[in-house]
Motif scaffolding. Structure first.
Motif, mmCIF file in Angstrom:
data_model
loop_
_atom_site.group_PDB
_atom_site.id
_atom_site.type_symbol
_atom_site.label_atom_id
_atom_site.label_comp_id
_atom_site.label_asym_id
_atom_site.label_seq_id
_atom_site.Cartn_x
_atom_site.Cartn_y
_atom_site.Cartn_z
ATOM 1 N N SER A 73 0.802 -1.224 0.000
ATOM 2 C CA SER A 73 0.000 0.000 0.000
ATOM 3 C C SER A 73 0.833 1.272 0.000
ATOM 4 C CB SER A 73 -0.929 0.003 1.215
ATOM 5 O OG SER A 73 -0.175 -0.067 2.422
ATOM 6 N N GLU A 74 2.106 1.184 0.415
ATOM 7 C CA GLU A 74 2.954 2.373 0.497
ATOM 8 C C GLU A 74 3.889 2.527 -0.698
ATOM 9 O OE1 GLU A 74 4.963 2.680 4.287
ATOM 10 O OE2 GLU A 74 3.346 1.572 5.276
ATOM 11 N N VAL A 75 3.801 1.653 -1.671
ATOM 12 C CA VAL A 75 4.700 1.697 -2.826
ATOM 13 C C VAL A 75 3.989 2.344 -4.007
ATOM 14 C CG1 VAL A 75 6.174 0.378 -4.387
ATOM 15 C CG2 VAL A 75 5.838 -0.408 -2.041
ATOM 16 N N THR A 76 4.529 3.455 -4.464
ATOM 17 C CA THR A 76 3.977 4.138 -5.639
ATOM 18 C C THR A 76 5.031 4.377 -6.714
ATOM 19 O OG1 THR A 76 4.366 6.299 -4.609
ATOM 20 C CG2 THR A 76 2.188 5.297 -4.288
ATOM 21 N N THR A 77 6.327 4.320 -6.346
ATOM 22 C CA THR A 77 7.410 4.587 -7.292
ATOM 23 C C THR A 77 8.525 3.565 -7.104
ATOM 24 O OG1 THR A 77 8.698 6.039 -5.838
ATOM 25 C CG2 THR A 77 6.922 7.060 -7.136
ATOM 26 N N ALA A 80 14.086 5.195 -8.187
ATOM 27 C CA ALA A 80 14.478 6.447 -8.860
ATOM 28 C C ALA A 80 13.325 7.438 -8.918
ATOM 29 C CB ALA A 80 14.980 6.153 -10.264
ATOM 30 N N GLY A 81 12.210 7.112 -8.258
ATOM 31 C CA GLY A 81 11.065 8.019 -8.251
ATOM 32 C C GLY A 81 10.138 7.868 -9.439
ATOM 33 N N ALA A 144 16.094 -1.789 -3.495
ATOM 34 C CA ALA A 144 16.195 -0.857 -4.625
ATOM 35 C C ALA A 144 15.789 -1.588 -5.903
ATOM 36 C CB ALA A 144 17.615 -0.322 -4.742
ATOM 37 N N PHE A 145 14.637 -1.209 -6.449
ATOM 38 C CA PHE A 145 14.205 -1.794 -7.722
ATOM 39 C C PHE A 145 13.892 -0.671 -8.696
ATOM 40 C CE2 PHE A 145 10.145 -1.061 -5.644
ATOM 41 C CZ PHE A 145 9.285 -0.724 -6.681
ATOM 42 N N HIS A 314 24.117 1.612 -9.675
ATOM 43 C CA HIS A 314 24.714 0.821 -10.753
ATOM 44 C C HIS A 314 23.682 -0.104 -11.399
ATOM 45 C CE1 HIS A 314 28.353 1.744 -8.154
ATOM 46 N NE2 HIS A 314 28.513 2.437 -9.260
ATOM 47 N N ILE A 315 22.654 -0.483 -10.652
ATOM 48 C CA ILE A 315 21.542 -1.217 -11.251
ATOM 49 C C ILE A 315 20.815 -0.298 -12.243
ATOM 50 C CG2 ILE A 315 19.386 -2.436 -10.772
ATOM 51 C CD1 ILE A 315 21.760 -3.900 -9.635
ATOM 52 N N TYR A 316 20.550 0.911 -11.807
ATOM 53 C CA TYR A 316 19.894 1.899 -12.671
ATOM 54 C C TYR A 316 20.747 2.193 -13.906
ATOM 55 C CZ TYR A 316 18.031 6.419 -14.200
ATOM 56 O OH TYR A 316 17.517 7.439 -14.951
#
Length: 363
Positions: A73-77, A80-81, A144-145, A314-316
């Motif tokens: 419920s708290e994940v929207t991005t 990296a936003g 971090a995804f 580095h994933i990004y």
């Protein structure tokens, strides 16, 4: 709640087992991902062989891309936003730093976090699966995804799995590769191939790849290697002579260890030119020692740098490299072997025999 199949390493040396266990729904800042492809890394092979300590039965795999099946419920991005929703393809870092220690906040290096949770090493296989050899992976809070753009082919991205993020981190620590420098890459697996591509993109003057078998060396040429040397048909002295000839007798400005073998370290140091740099990437899971003469390093102004794991950026950055260059280079063609989840052991065996460029498990 859903029952999820996963490939489990129960103990070193034993074949992988397929377990089916319930996985809870996502809540809070958790994400459930339907795994589309899980990369098979050499580290997975080291884990099974016992080179790395195994604290408990674990779900293997730390490289994956998949589609969001559930959002807490708290994940929207993403990290990296970028706004995300169910169905988006994502690529994630299989590490969870604490973000509240000296390493995380002052050094800015999560790879040295003393509280770091690495997904496959710190999670019991009976718990929700955070490893990648599974139908559905659970991404806990502080994972971090990153959303994968629609114009990035899945195969081109998973081809480098953890390899390109690892090399990007290493090159950061090295200070980068300068235009025109002579580079030697030890190893032609995914890490060595990622290093080859990045050295080429940096404008290296020459890129010499030491590795095997022939199909990996051929891919190295397609990714920018100017010279390849088959380590199975040459000896250390012959390889050193070739490097000296290519570099007008000076040696390499940068040597990148991506072989994952102790003898490669012993061979690599003498290949470095005066004022050159040597970065160690592949020996993360390989125990052992090698003789080093400190005077040699001192008198030739040689820098030796270690590089552990990666940082989220580095994933990004890997996504961005693949997005920009997958049409120019045959990145997707690196995925040469695909296995269903039930044949995860066969995938490990194929990687251990060096038969693959990149093997993936398709749950």
């Amino acid at each position: 709640m859903r029952n999820v199949k996963r490939a489990v390493l129960v103990k070193p040396g034993s074949p992988l087992e397929i377990w089916e266990r319930p996985t809870p729904s996502a809540s809070g800042r958790e994400v459930i991902v339907s795994v589309e492809m899980a990369g098979v890394c050499g580290t997975d092979h080291h884990l099974q062989s016992g080179d790395i300590e195994l604290p408990n039965p674990m779900v293997l795999g730390h490289e994956a891309i998949g589609r969001i099946a559930e959002l807490g419920s708290e994940v929207t991005t993403d990290a990296a936003g970028e706004p995300v929703q169910v169905g988006d393809l994502v690529y994630w870092q299989p590490l969870r730093p604490c973000y509240s220690c000296y390493a995380c906040t002052i050094l800015g290096d999560v790879s040295q976090c003393p509280n770091l949770v690495t997904f496959q090493l710190h999670q019991h296989a009976d718990k929700p699966p955070v490893g990648a050899y599974t139908q559905y992976a659970w991404l806990p809070d502080r994972t971090a995804f990153f959303k994968v753009p629609a114009d990035v082919p899945a195969e081109a991205l998973i081809a480098f799995g953890c390899a390109m993020p690892t090399v990007l981190h290493a090159l950061d620590r090295l200070g980068g590769i300068q235009y025109g420098q002579n580079v030697v890459v030890q190893g032609s697996g995914p890490v060595g191939l990622a290093a080859t591509l990045l050295a080429h993109l940096a404008g290296a003057g020459s890129i010499t790849v030491l590795g095997a078998p022939p199909q990996r060396l051929e891919m190295a040429k397609r990714l920018g290697a100017t010279t390849t040397i088959d380590v199975t048909s040459t000896n250390e002295q012959e390889r050193a002579a070739t490097v000296k000839e290519i570099t007008d007798g000076r040696g390499a400005d940068v040597v990148i260890e991506a072989a994952g073998r102790i003898p490669a370290f012993t061979e690599g140091l003498p290949l470095v030119a005066s004022n050159g740099k040597y970065v160690i990437i592949g020996l993360w899971g390989t125990p052992g020692t090698s003789p080093v003469e400190p005077r040699y390093l001192n008198n030739h102004n040689i820098s030796v740098t270690g590089s552990n794991l990666t940082k989220p950026r580095h994933i990004y950055e890997t996504v961005q490299v693949v997005r920009k260059h997958h049409r120019r280079f045959p990145l997707a063609e690196m995925v040469t072997h695909r296995f269903p989840l039930e044949q995860a052991q066969d995938a490990l065996d194929a990687v251990g025999r060096g038969e693959t460029l990149k093997a993936v498990i398709v749950p």
